[in-house]
Scaffold this motif. Structure first.
Motif, PDB file in Angstrom:
ATOM      1  N   GLY A   1      -5.453  -3.718  -0.570  1.00 27.52           N
ATOM      2  CA  GLY A   1      -5.601  -2.259  -0.509  1.00 27.52           C
ATOM      3  C   GLY A   1      -4.740  -1.522  -1.524  1.00 27.52           C
ATOM      4  O   GLY A   1      -5.015  -0.358  -1.833  1.00 27.52           O
ATOM      5  N   ALA A   2      -3.694  -2.187  -2.057  1.00 27.09           N
ATOM      6  CA  ALA A   2      -2.770  -1.493  -2.970  1.00 27.09           C
ATOM      7  C   ALA A   2      -3.466  -1.169  -4.296  1.00 27.09           C
ATOM      8  O   ALA A   2      -3.312  -0.071  -4.854  1.00 27.09           O
ATOM      9  CB  ALA A   2      -1.526  -2.328  -3.205  1.00 27.09           C
ATOM     10  N   VAL A   3      -4.240  -2.130  -4.789  1.00 29.59           N
ATOM     11  CA  VAL A   3      -4.933  -1.900  -6.068  1.00 29.59           C
ATOM     12  C   VAL A   3      -5.933  -0.752  -5.908  1.00 29.59           C
ATOM     13  O   VAL A   3      -6.025   0.134  -6.772  1.00 29.59           O
ATOM     14  CB  VAL A   3      -5.642  -3.195  -6.535  1.00 29.59           C
ATOM     15  CG1 VAL A   3      -6.538  -2.916  -7.731  1.00 29.59           C
ATOM     16  CG2 VAL A   3      -4.624  -4.271  -6.870  1.00 29.59           C
ATOM     17  N   GLU A   4      -6.623  -0.738  -4.773  1.00 23.01           N
ATOM     18  CA  GLU A   4      -7.630   0.296  -4.530  1.00 23.01           C
ATOM     19  C   GLU A   4      -6.982   1.694  -4.569  1.00 23.01           C
ATOM     20  O   GLU A   4      -7.540   2.628  -5.128  1.00 23.01           O
ATOM     21  CB  GLU A   4      -8.321   0.089  -3.175  1.00 23.01           C
ATOM     22  CG  GLU A   4      -9.291  -1.079  -3.130  1.00 23.01           C
ATOM     23  CD  GLU A   4      -8.613  -2.444  -3.234  1.00 23.01           C
ATOM     24  OE1 GLU A   4      -7.386  -2.545  -3.007  1.00 23.01           O
ATOM     25  OE2 GLU A   4      -9.315  -3.426  -3.566  1.00 23.01           O
ATOM     26  N   VAL A   5      -5.784   1.791  -3.982  1.00 18.66           N
ATOM     27  CA  VAL A   5      -5.085   3.084  -3.991  1.00 18.66           C
ATOM     28  C   VAL A   5      -4.818   3.514  -5.434  1.00 18.66           C
ATOM     29  O   VAL A   5      -5.064   4.658  -5.816  1.00 18.66           O
ATOM     30  CB  VAL A   5      -3.742   2.983  -3.218  1.00 18.66           C
ATOM     31  CG1 VAL A   5      -2.902   4.233  -3.423  1.00 18.66           C
ATOM     32  CG2 VAL A   5      -3.991   2.737  -1.738  1.00 18.66           C
ATOM     33  N   LEU A   6      -4.352   2.564  -6.253  1.00 14.73           N
ATOM     34  CA  LEU A   6      -3.950   2.909  -7.616  1.00 14.73           C
ATOM     35  C   LEU A   6      -5.139   3.038  -8.564  1.00 14.73           C
ATOM     36  O   LEU A   6      -5.041   3.700  -9.606  1.00 14.73           O
ATOM     37  CB  LEU A   6      -2.947   1.880  -8.140  1.00 14.73           C
ATOM     38  CG  LEU A   6      -1.563   2.029  -7.491  1.00 14.73           C
ATOM     39  CD1 LEU A   6      -0.719   0.786  -7.690  1.00 14.73           C
ATOM     40  CD2 LEU A   6      -0.844   3.253  -8.058  1.00 14.73           C
ATOM     41  N   GLN A   7      -6.255   2.405  -8.184  1.00 16.01           N
ATOM     42  CA  GLN A   7      -7.433   2.501  -9.054  1.00 16.01           C
ATOM     43  C   GLN A   7      -7.954   3.931  -9.144  1.00 16.01           C
ATOM     44  O   GLN A   7      -8.673   4.275 -10.073  1.00 16.01           O
ATOM     45  CB  GLN A   7      -8.547   1.581  -8.553  1.00 16.01           C
ATOM     46  CG  GLN A   7      -8.438   0.196  -9.149  1.00 16.01           C
ATOM     47  CD  GLN A   7      -9.404  -0.772  -8.518  1.00 16.01           C
ATOM     48  OE1 GLN A   7      -9.868  -0.559  -7.398  1.00 16.01           O
ATOM     49  NE2 GLN A   7      -9.701  -1.850  -9.218  1.00 16.01           N
ATOM     50  N   GLY A   8      -7.548   4.749  -8.184  1.00 15.51           N
ATOM     51  CA  GLY A   8      -7.923   6.165  -8.226  1.00 15.51           C
ATOM     52  C   GLY A   8      -7.326   6.860  -9.439  1.00 15.51           C
ATOM     53  O   GLY A   8      -7.780   7.918  -9.844  1.00 15.51           O
ATOM     54  N   LYS A   9      -6.295   6.265 -10.008  1.00 15.38           N
ATOM     55  CA  LYS A   9      -5.633   6.836 -11.180  1.00 15.38           C
ATOM     56  C   LYS A   9      -6.157   6.128 -12.415  1.00 15.38           C
ATOM     57  O   LYS A   9      -5.888   4.930 -12.594  1.00 15.38           O
ATOM     58  CB  LYS A   9      -4.118   6.600 -11.086  1.00 15.38           C
ATOM     59  CG  LYS A   9      -3.491   7.264  -9.888  1.00 15.38           C
ATOM     60  CD  LYS A   9      -3.120   8.654 -10.267  1.00 15.38           C
ATOM     61  CE  LYS A   9      -3.165   9.604  -9.116  1.00 15.38           C
ATOM     62  NZ  LYS A   9      -3.077  11.000  -9.480  1.00 15.38           N
ATOM     63  N   LYS A  10      -6.918   6.825 -13.240  1.00 18.83           N
ATOM     64  CA  LYS A  10      -7.564   6.064 -14.308  1.00 18.83           C
ATOM     65  C   LYS A  10      -6.595   5.628 -15.411  1.00 18.83           C
ATOM     66  O   LYS A  10      -6.855   4.673 -16.117  1.00 18.83           O
ATOM     67  CB  LYS A  10      -8.782   6.808 -14.865  1.00 18.83           C
ATOM     68  CG  LYS A  10      -8.515   7.940 -15.814  1.00 18.83           C
ATOM     69  CD  LYS A  10      -9.872   8.404 -16.332  1.00 18.83           C
ATOM     70  CE  LYS A  10      -9.896   9.537 -17.293  1.00 18.83           C
ATOM     71  NZ  LYS A  10      -8.790  10.318 -17.657  1.00 18.83           N
TER      72      LYS A  10
ATOM     73  N   VAL B   1       3.452   5.615  -5.894  1.00 22.18           N
ATOM     74  CA  VAL B   1       3.279   5.535  -7.350  1.00 22.18           C
ATOM     75  C   VAL B   1       2.130   6.450  -7.782  1.00 22.18           C
ATOM     76  O   VAL B   1       2.202   7.113  -8.825  1.00 22.18           O
ATOM     77  CB  VAL B   1       3.024   4.072  -7.800  1.00 22.18           C
ATOM     78  CG1 VAL B   1       2.651   4.011  -9.277  1.00 22.18           C
ATOM     79  CG2 VAL B   1       4.246   3.205  -7.521  1.00 22.18           C
ATOM     80  N   ALA B   2       1.098   6.518  -6.949  1.00 21.34           N
ATOM     81  CA  ALA B   2      -0.073   7.329  -7.295  1.00 21.34           C
ATOM     82  C   ALA B   2       0.270   8.816  -7.419  1.00 21.34           C
ATOM     83  O   ALA B   2      -0.465   9.583  -8.037  1.00 21.34           O
ATOM     84  CB  ALA B   2      -1.177   7.117  -6.256  1.00 21.34           C
ATOM     85  N   GLU B   3       1.378   9.203  -6.848  1.00 19.65           N
ATOM     86  CA  GLU B   3       1.801  10.615  -6.900  1.00 19.65           C
ATOM     87  C   GLU B   3       2.418  10.988  -8.250  1.00 19.65           C
ATOM     88  O   GLU B   3       2.649  12.152  -8.528  1.00 19.65           O
ATOM     89  CB  GLU B   3       2.867  10.895  -5.824  1.00 19.65           C
ATOM     90  CG  GLU B   3       2.388  10.733  -4.396  1.00 19.65           C
ATOM     91  CD  GLU B   3       1.359  11.785  -4.042  1.00 19.65           C
ATOM     92  OE1 GLU B   3       1.648  12.964  -4.259  1.00 19.65           O
ATOM     93  OE2 GLU B   3       0.263  11.394  -3.597  1.00 19.65           O
TER      94      GLU B   3
ATOM     95  N   VAL C   1       0.851  -1.194   0.000  1.00 24.86           N
ATOM     96  CA  VAL C   1       0.000   0.000   0.000  1.00 24.86           C
ATOM     97  C   VAL C   1       0.887   1.244   0.000  1.00 24.86           C
ATOM     98  O   VAL C   1       0.610   2.223  -0.706  1.00 24.86           O
ATOM     99  CB  VAL C   1      -0.944  -0.024   1.223  1.00 24.86           C
ATOM    100  CG1 VAL C   1      -1.690   1.303   1.355  1.00 24.86           C
ATOM    101  CG2 VAL C   1      -1.924  -1.193   1.109  1.00 24.86           C
ATOM    102  N   GLU C   2       1.979   1.163   0.768  1.00 22.77           N
ATOM    103  CA  GLU C   2       2.882   2.312   0.835  1.00 22.77           C
ATOM    104  C   GLU C   2       3.474   2.631  -0.542  1.00 22.77           C
ATOM    105  O   GLU C   2       3.504   3.784  -0.974  1.00 22.77           O
ATOM    106  CB  GLU C   2       4.004   2.008   1.844  1.00 22.77           C
ATOM    107  CG  GLU C   2       4.830   3.229   2.199  1.00 22.77           C
ATOM    108  CD  GLU C   2       6.024   2.860   3.092  1.00 22.77           C
ATOM    109  OE1 GLU C   2       6.109   1.694   3.555  1.00 22.77           O
ATOM    110  OE2 GLU C   2       6.876   3.744   3.298  1.00 22.77           O
TER     111      GLU C   2
END
Ligand SMILES: NC(=O)c1ncn([C@@H]2O[C@H](COP(=O)(O)O)[C@@H](O)[C@H]2O)c1NC=O
Length: 523
Positions: free
Chosen positions: A347-356, A331-333, A325-326
Motif C-alpha cells: 500500500g505504501a507505493v500506491e500512496v506515493l504513486q499519487g505524486k507523479k 512523504v506525500a505531503e 504506509v504511514e
C-alpha cells in the motif's frame, strides 16, 4: 586487401560451439542445423547437441587430439585456431588453409567458465584457479580479432540475432564488428576479475595497509542521463554488477533519475544505513537537512523532516527499513525528489504513486564496510569507507573531558549526534535531541560558521540539545556559540593543542564534554 563494407555478409556455414552457460543452446543449435550449418563442438556442449539428435563434430575428432588434462586443453589446437583466424579477404590465407586441410569457421559461439561466481562461492584457491578459462578467451579473442571473416557470439542474449542473421544471408560487417567489440568487453571483464583476485599476491604487506598493488574495474553503460550536474553537461550511468548498490536499484515509479538524484540518493543511503535502529535521512546537495531514528520509519521521517522543513522541500529520502504506509502518507505531503528504501510495505507505493514527480527506488540494503574510490586527475584515491561501526562509536570508549557524566538519555543523544554528524560535509556541527537532528551546520570552511549555522537552524531547539563536531575545535570561539545557545552537552574528537581553551569554556558554562579520539571528516 579490400576494406570490408557494410554489405559484406558472410554466410553461416560452419560454427564452433563451446559454451559453459548452456541456456538457450537448444534453440540456437536447432536453428543452425535447420539452416544447414555444420556444428563443431567441445565435450559437454557436443554431448548436449548430440542428445538433441543433431549431427555434431567433436573438436577432438577434428583435431585428432583428445581433450585432456581435465578440460584444460580442448580447443587449443592449430586446426581450431587456424580455422578461426584465417583472414578470408587474403588469398594467401585461403590457400594456406587448403594446403593445411583446415576448414574455416564462420561463427564462434562461446562463453567462459564462471570464475567470478566460483570466487564468490568461497571455493578453495585450487577450485578458483581451475575456473580460469584459457581456451575460451583464446577462441573468443581470435574470432573477435578476425571479425572481418568470423562472427563471435558470447552471450545467449545474442542467439536470437544469430537466428535472424541465418535468414538474411549472415551477419553484416558492421554487425560482426559490434559482436567483436562485445567479445573483447567479455574477455576484458573476465581478465580484470582474474587479475583483481590474483592481485592480492602482489600486495606489499610490509606497510600493513593491505591495499592491492593494482586496482581494476569494469562498468557497463546502463543509461544515458538527461544531463549531468548541470544541463550543459552530458552524463551517463554505468553499472558494476559485481558490487550491486544504488545503480542496480529498481525504480517503481516516477520520472527518470537524474545525475544529482543519484548523488543525493547515494549520500542518503549511507546516512540511513549507518544506524541499526529504524532511521531516515533527508538529503539535499549530498548534505543532510534532517536525520532521525525512531520506533519506526514514520516516526523517524517525521522527526527528520522537522529538523529543517524548508530545506527538506525537494529532498531525497532514504530509509534503512521498508517504507510504511504511514511514512508514505507523510512523504506525500512534501515535494520529494526520490525515496530509496530496501522495500515498501503493501500500500505504501500506491500512496506515493499519487505524486507523479517522486521517484521510488528499491535497493538492497547498503553493505557496511568495504572501500570507496574517488578519481582524481591522473589517479585514484582509495580508502576504507568511514562511518560504519567506527572506533569511537561506543560512548564507553569516550573520555569525559569536563563536567558531570551524562545521563543515559543525554549519552544516547550524544551517540546519535556523533554518528549523524558524519553524514554532513566538513566542517560539520550537528545538534540533536531525542534521536533527531535539530540543527545542522555543514560544508563551511571554518568551524565557527558551522556552529552559527547549526544554532541558527535549530533556533529555540538549540537549548537543551546536544552538539557533535566531526573534528576537534581549534579554538573556543565555535564551542562558545554552542554554549551561548544553551547546548546541554558536546561530543567532539579532542586532540587540539588548544583543547584546554575549549574545556575551560565548557566548564565555565557547566556543560559536559566528551572526547571520542576519532574524527569524521567528509569532503
Ligand atoms: N582448454 C580449452 O581448450 C578450452 N576450450 C574451450 N574451453 C571452455 O570450455 C567450456 C565449454 O566446455 P564444454 O563444452 O565441455 O561444456 C567453455 O566455457 C569454453 O570457454 C576450454 N576450457 C578452458 O580453458
Amino acid at each position: 586487401m579490400t576494406e570490408s563494407t557494410q554489405q559484406d555478409r558472410i554466410a553461416l556455414r560452419r560454427a564452433l560451439v563451446s559454451v559453459y552457460d548452456k541456456s538457450g543452446l537448444e534453440e540456437l543449435v536447432r536453428g543452425l542445423h535447420d539452416a544447414g550449418v555444420e556444428l563443431v563442438s567441445t565435450g559437454g556442449s557436443a554431448r548436449l547437441i548430440g542428445e538433441l539428435g543433431l549431427p555434431v563434430t567433436r573438436v577432438e575428432d577434428l583435431t585428432g587430439f583428445p581433450e585432456c588434462l581435465d578440460g584444460r586443453v580442448k580447443t587449443l589446437h592449430p586446426k581450431v585456431h587456424a580455422g578461426i583466424l584465417a583472414d578470408r579477404r587474403l588469398p594467401s590465407h585461403v590457400a594456406q588453409l587448403e594446403d593445411l586441410g583446415v576448414e574455416p569457421f564462420d561463427l564462434v559461439v562461446s562463453n567462459l567458465y564462471p570464475f567470478t561466481d566460483t570466487v564468490a562461492s568461497g571455493a578453495s584457491q585450487d577450485e578458483c584457479v581451475e575456473q580460469i578459462d584459457i581456451g575460451g578467451p583464446s577462441m573468443v579473442r581470435a574470432a573477435a580479432k578476425n571479425h572481418p571473416s568470423v562472427a563471435i557470439v558470447t552471450s545467449p542474449e545474442r542467439y536470437a540475432d544469430v537466428l535472424a542473421a541465418l535468414g538474411e544471408g549472415g551477419f553484416t560487417y558492421e554487425q560482426r564488428k559490434r559482436l567483436a567489440a562485445e567479445a573483447f568487453v567479455h574477455t576484458a571483464s573476465y581478465d580484470v576479475a582474474v587479475a583483481s583476485w590474483m592481485g592480492s599476491v602482489l600486495t606489499d604487506t610490509s606497510d600493513g595497509a593491505g591495499f592491492p598493488a593494482w586496482v581494476g574495474g569494469t562498468w557497463e553503460r546502463d543509461a544515458v542521463l538527461r544531463y549531468g550536474e548541470n544541463p550543459h553537461q552530458s552524463a551517463a550511468l554505468y553499472r558494476n554488477d559485481l558490487t550491486p548498490g544504488l545503480a542496480q536499484a529498481e525504480q517503481l515509479h516516477g520520472k527518470e533519475m537524474s545525475y544529482n538524484n543519484y548523488v543525493d540518493a547515494d549520500a542518503a543511503r549511507r546516512a540511513a544505513h549507518d544506524f541499526d535502529e529504524p532511521a531516515v535521512a533527508i538529503i539535499k546537495h549530498a548534505n543532510p537537512c534532517g536525520i532521525a531514528v525512531g520506533a519506526d520509519v514514520a516516526e523517524a521521517h517525521r522527526r527528520a523532516h522537522e529538523c529543517d522543513p524548508v530545506s527538506a522541500f525537494g529532498g531525497v529520502i532514504a530509509t534503512n527499513r521498508p517504507v510504511s504506509v504511514e511514512m508514505a502518507r507523510q512523504v506525500a505531503e512534501v515535494f520529494t525528489e526520490v525515496v530509496v528504501a530496501p522495500a515498501y510495505d503493501e500500500g505504501a507505493v500506491e500512496v506515493l504513486q499519487g505524486k507523479k514527480n517522486v521517484r521510488l527506488l528499491v535497493a538492497e540494503p547498503l553493505e557496511r564496510g568495504g572501500v570507496e574510490m574517488r578519481p582524481i586527475s591522473g589517479g585514484l584515491l582509495v580508502q576504507e569507507r568511514d562511518g560504519v561501526d567506527a572506533d569511537g562509536d561506543d560512548p564507553d570508549s569516550w573520555t569525559l573531558a569536563t563536567g558531570e557524566a551524562a545521563s543515559p538519555e543525554v549519552l544516547a543523544d550524544l551517540a546519535f549526534a556523533w554518528k549523524a554528524c558524519r553524514a554532513a560535509k566538513s566542517n560539520a556541527i550537528l545538534l540533536a535531541k531525542d534521536g533527531a537532528s535539530v540543527g545542522i551546520g555543514m560544508g563551511q570552511v571554518n568551524r565557527v560558521d558551522s556552529c552559527r549555522l547549526a544554532v541558527d537552524r535549530a533556533g529555540e531547539r538549540a537549548r537543551g540539545s546536544v552538539a557533535a563536531s566531526d573534528a576537534f575545535f581549534p579554538f573556543e570561539d565555535g564551542p562558545q556559540i554552542l554554549l551561548d545557545a544553551g547546548v546541554a552537552a558536546i561530543v567532539q574528537p579532542g586532540g587540539s593543542v588548544r583543547d584546554e581553551l575549549t574545556i575551560k569554556a565548557a566548564e565555565a558554562a557547566g556543560v559536559t564534554m566528551y572526547f571520542t579520539g576519532t574524527r569524521h571528516f567528509a569532503h
